[in-house]
Design a protein around this motif. Structure first.
Motif, short mmCIF file in Angstrom:
data_model
loop_
_atom_site.label_atom_id
_atom_site.label_comp_id
_atom_site.label_asym_id
_atom_site.label_seq_id
_atom_site.Cartn_x
_atom_site.Cartn_y
_atom_site.Cartn_z
N LEU A 47 -10.25 -16.78 0.78
CA LEU A 47 -10.11 -15.34 1.04
C LEU A 47 -10.97 -14.48 0.09
N SER A 48 -11.52 -13.66 0.23
CA SER A 48 -12.18 -12.66 -0.47
C SER A 48 -11.06 -12.06 -1.47
N GLU A 49 -11.33 -11.26 -2.52
CA GLU A 49 -10.62 -10.63 -3.52
C GLU A 49 -10.06 -9.53 -2.79
N SER A 50 -10.64 -8.86 -1.72
CA SER A 50 -9.83 -7.67 -1.01
C SER A 50 -8.83 -8.44 0.02
N LYS A 55 -3.23 -9.43 1.34
CA LYS A 55 -2.08 -10.33 1.93
C LYS A 55 -1.14 -10.04 0.75
N GLU A 56 -1.25 -10.01 -0.54
CA GLU A 56 -0.35 -9.75 -1.46
C GLU A 56 0.30 -8.53 -1.17
N GLY A 57 -0.38 -7.52 -0.71
CA GLY A 57 0.27 -5.93 -0.49
C GLY A 57 1.07 -6.21 0.62
N GLU A 58 0.86 -6.82 1.71
CA GLU A 58 2.01 -7.07 2.65
C GLU A 58 3.07 -7.68 2.20
N LEU A 59 3.20 -8.67 1.29
CA LEU A 59 4.38 -9.29 0.77
C LEU A 59 5.13 -8.07 -0.20
N ILE A 60 4.35 -7.62 -1.03
CA ILE A 60 4.84 -6.52 -1.64
C ILE A 60 5.83 -5.53 -1.01
N LEU A 61 4.87 -5.03 -0.07
CA LEU A 61 5.55 -4.14 1.03
C LEU A 61 6.65 -4.32 1.46
N SER A 62 6.76 -5.53 2.03
CA SER A 62 7.90 -6.09 2.81
C SER A 62 9.06 -5.97 1.84
N ARG A 63 8.91 -6.20 0.62
CA ARG A 63 10.13 -6.12 -0.36
C ARG A 63 10.72 -4.57 -0.73
N ILE A 64 9.89 -3.75 -0.41
CA ILE A 64 10.03 -2.32 -0.56
C ILE A 64 10.88 -1.64 0.40
N GLN A 65 11.95 -0.99 0.23
CA GLN A 65 12.60 -0.14 1.10
C GLN A 65 12.34 1.42 1.07
N LYS A 66 12.35 2.12 2.04
CA LYS A 66 11.92 3.44 2.32
C LYS A 66 12.53 4.34 0.98
N SER A 67 13.79 4.01 0.68
CA SER A 67 14.19 5.01 -0.51
C SER A 67 13.87 4.51 -1.82
N ASP A 68 13.32 3.12 -1.88
CA ASP A 68 12.88 2.96 -3.35
C ASP A 68 11.85 3.65 -3.95
N PRO A 107 -3.90 -11.34 -9.17
CA PRO A 107 -4.96 -11.39 -10.41
C PRO A 107 -6.07 -10.41 -10.02
N TYR A 108 -5.95 -9.67 -9.04
CA TYR A 108 -7.09 -8.70 -8.66
C TYR A 108 -6.53 -7.43 -8.30
N GLY A 109 -5.07 -7.24 -8.57
CA GLY A 109 -4.90 -5.78 -8.41
C GLY A 109 -3.99 -5.67 -7.23
N PHE A 110 -3.90 -4.42 -6.96
CA PHE A 110 -3.20 -3.91 -5.77
C PHE A 110 -4.05 -3.57 -4.45
N SER A 111 -3.53 -3.54 -3.28
CA SER A 111 -4.37 -3.23 -1.91
C SER A 111 -4.17 -1.80 -1.92
N GLU A 112 -4.97 -1.26 -1.12
CA GLU A 112 -5.00 0.20 -0.83
C GLU A 112 -3.68 0.61 -0.29
#
Length: 157
Positions: A47-50, A55-68, A107-112
Motif C-alpha cells: 500500500l502507498s502511504e495514502s 484504510k486506517e481512516g475507514e477503521l477510525i470512522l467506523s468507530r465514530i458515532q454521529k453525536s461524538d 504512522p502517516y497521520g490521518f486520511s482526508e
C-alpha cells in the motif's frame, strides 16, 4: 460524559503498557474512560502511504458515532498547557456532551475523510514522539487535567 482514546495498533512495549494501564485505572475515579485499540492494517507493504491512511481512516470512522465530538491528536493541532487543557475538558463536560473521542492516527497521520469529520485538532508538542509514547503522554495529561479540576495535589501549580 465518556472520554475515549482511539488508536491504531496495540502497544508492543510492556513497560509503556503497564504505565498506560495505571493511568487508565486512575482515570476511572473521575470519568468513564474507554481505550479503543484498532487493529493494525495488514499487508501494508503493498500500500502507498495514502492508501494506508485511507484504510486506517475507514477503521477510525467506523468507530465514530454521529453525536461524538472527535478531536485528532495532530502535530499541527492547537497546543495547550495542562491548566488550559483541564479547562478545555471542563467546557466539554459542561456542554452536556455524551462522548468526546480523541484519536491517535497511524504512522502517516490521518486520511482526508478523517480530517473532514473532525471537530478539532490538538497538538501535544512540536516534537515528534512514537505513537506508543503519545498514548502514555496523552492519558497522563487526561489524568492530570482531572486532578487540576478537583484541585488535587498531583499537579503542582
Amino acid at each position: 460524559m465518556t472520554i475515549k482514546l482511539l488508536t491504531i495498533g496495540k502497544t508492543d512495549n510492556k513497560h509503556l503498557q503497564s504505565l498506560i494501564d495505571d493511568y487508565q485505572q486512575r482515570l476511572g475515579h473521575y470519568i468513564k474512560f474507554e481505550f479503543d485499540v484498532l487493529p493494525d492494517i495488514k499487508k501494508v507493504k503493498h500500500l502507498s502511504e495514502s492508501q494506508q491512511k485511507d484504510k486506517e481512516g475507514e477503521l477510525i470512522l467506523s468507530r465514530i458515532q454521529k453525536s461524538d465530538v472527535m478531536i485528532l491528536l495532530d502535530e499541527h493541532g492547537k497546543q495547550m498547557d495542562s491548566i488550559s487543557f483541564s479547562n478545555y475538558l471542563q467546557k466539554h463536560m459542561n456542554s452536556g456532551l455524551k462522548s468526546l473521542v480523541f484519536v491517535i492516527g497511524g504512522p502517516y497521520g490521518f486520511s482526508e475523510a478523517v480530517y473532514k469529520r473532525t471537530n478539532g485538532k490538538l497538538g501535544l508538542s512540536k516534537m515528534t514522539f512514537s505513537h506508543q509514547m503519545v498514548r502514555l503522554f496523552f492519558i497522563e495529561q487526561l489524568y492530570r487535567g482531572f486532578t487540576i479540576l478537583r484541585n488535587e495535589p498531583y499537579h503542582h501549580r
